[in-house]
Design an enzyme around this catalytic site. Sequence first.
Site, PDB file in Angstrom:
ATOM      1  N   LYS A 189      74.113  -1.652 -24.397  1.00  0.00           N
ATOM      2  CA  LYS A 189      75.180  -1.959 -25.364  1.00  0.00           C
ATOM      3  C   LYS A 189      76.481  -2.226 -24.620  1.00  0.00           C
ATOM      4  O   LYS A 189      77.193  -3.188 -24.921  1.00  0.00           O
ATOM      5  CB  LYS A 189      75.345  -0.801 -26.356  1.00  0.00           C
ATOM      6  CG  LYS A 189      74.232  -0.744 -27.395  1.00  0.00           C
ATOM      7  CD  LYS A 189      74.238   0.530 -28.219  1.00  0.00           C
ATOM      8  CE  LYS A 189      72.992   0.585 -29.108  1.00  0.00           C
ATOM      9  NZ  LYS A 189      72.799   1.845 -29.807  1.00  0.00           N
ATOM     10  N   GLN A 230      75.573   7.433 -30.583  1.00  0.00           N
ATOM     11  CA  GLN A 230      74.133   7.205 -30.399  1.00  0.00           C
ATOM     12  C   GLN A 230      73.332   8.368 -30.986  1.00  0.00           C
ATOM     13  O   GLN A 230      73.622   9.540 -30.727  1.00  0.00           O
ATOM     14  CB  GLN A 230      73.836   7.043 -28.897  1.00  0.00           C
ATOM     15  CG  GLN A 230      72.407   6.681 -28.567  1.00  0.00           C
ATOM     16  CD  GLN A 230      72.005   5.284 -29.035  1.00  0.00           C
ATOM     17  OE1 GLN A 230      72.819   4.373 -29.114  1.00  0.00           O
ATOM     18  NE2 GLN A 230      70.738   5.113 -29.354  1.00  0.00           N
ATOM     19  N   ASP A 283      77.892   0.876 -37.026  1.00  0.00           N
ATOM     20  CA  ASP A 283      76.482   1.174 -37.307  1.00  0.00           C
ATOM     21  C   ASP A 283      76.171   1.018 -38.799  1.00  0.00           C
ATOM     22  O   ASP A 283      75.006   0.944 -39.187  1.00  0.00           O
ATOM     23  CB  ASP A 283      76.170   2.624 -36.920  1.00  0.00           C
ATOM     24  CG  ASP A 283      75.391   2.745 -35.626  1.00  0.00           C
ATOM     25  OD1 ASP A 283      74.594   1.841 -35.335  1.00  0.00           O
ATOM     26  OD2 ASP A 283      75.573   3.759 -34.937  1.00  0.00           O
TER      27      ASP A 283
HETATM   28  N1  GUN Z   1      69.350   5.438 -32.326  1.00  0.00           N
HETATM   29  C1  GUN Z   1      68.315   4.602 -32.619  1.00  0.00           C
HETATM   30  N2  GUN Z   1      68.760   3.512 -33.275  1.00  0.00           N
HETATM   31  C2  GUN Z   1      70.094   3.664 -33.418  1.00  0.00           C
HETATM   32  C3  GUN Z   1      71.108   2.871 -34.010  1.00  0.00           C
HETATM   33  O1  GUN Z   1      70.878   1.783 -34.566  1.00  0.00           O
HETATM   34  N3  GUN Z   1      72.380   3.370 -33.952  1.00  0.00           N
HETATM   35  C4  GUN Z   1      72.657   4.567 -33.367  1.00  0.00           C
HETATM   36  N4  GUN Z   1      73.929   4.986 -33.370  1.00  0.00           N
HETATM   37  N5  GUN Z   1      71.742   5.332 -32.811  1.00  0.00           N
HETATM   38  C5  GUN Z   1      70.473   4.880 -32.831  1.00  0.00           C
END
Ligand code: GUN
Length: 297
Positions: A55, A99, A122
């Site tokens: 990311k 995350q 998100d």
């Molecule tokens: N963990 C697995 N998928 C995601 C996601 O789309 N966003 C976040 N913040 N954590 C994750």
Amino acid sequence: MAEAKIIDGKAFAADLRNKVADQVHQLKENNNVTPGLAVVLVGEDPASKIYVQNKNKMTIEAGMKSFEHKLPADTSQKELLTLIEGLNNDPEVHGILVQLPLPNQINEQDILTKIDPTKDVDGFHIFNAGKLATGSDGLVPCTPLGCIIMIKDQFDGDLSGKQALVIGRSNIVGKPMATLLLRENCTVTIAHSRTVNLQAEAKRADIIVAAVGRAQMVKGDWVKEGAIIIDVGMNRLPKDKEGKSKLCGDVDFDEVKKIAGAITPVPGGVGPMTIACLLQNTVTAACAQNDLEIPKI
Ligand code: GUN
């Protein structure tokens, strides 16, 4: 019958990232705004570490600012909330992503609701979930957003009247995915662990989105000829004789590709689109926070 078309998530994602980079360039040139994304990682989960690394790399490649916050696994709820408060008040930060999963001592839902909803790239805040459910513009969760872009492309943009089956009812994927399909006028079924005769539900679907986290669960004889199959699963198979463990989806790819019209592979399908949509959401958030027109995807 010919084998299914393989939906190239990497190519979709590269295309979207290029569009985002153009939007970022325009925002810098015309409005003196550089979108910024803060990513918070708590603990040492190896998969999460890789996701966060990717990311950050892609954020910088798109010309945006990346703020990485790595906290130890024993971080308290209060410490994490203090960091989020700081990011909420930082004008250089337009998007915040914490995350998941978080360590057990932290209440995930409480954390997610403390993120400023205008920075919630998100789309997990109840405010954004409510906006999506009621049909107003807000930040949409990245994985379902990536899926709907790829699904619409298979039908030249018109999903009206299609039978769609979403397998999985999580807040992150299943529920928002079902809402997005409904918004496109699909007839939507959400299946889950208590669904009776899942195979029969699958057999009548024109579109299947599998997001359950069960390796190769959707089999060839579950699928209607020509159906569009989107595989959100990311599972690790047991190690083979050479000690390697392969990644696989929730769909039995080799079986289903013989029946389906189009299918996403794992890896290289939904995953890359999720990150591209995160970048797009960061631009959307930066525009909304600066009262600028939001670019159309
Ligand atoms: N963990 C697995 N998928 C995601 C996601 O789309 N966003 C976040 N913040 N954590 C994750």
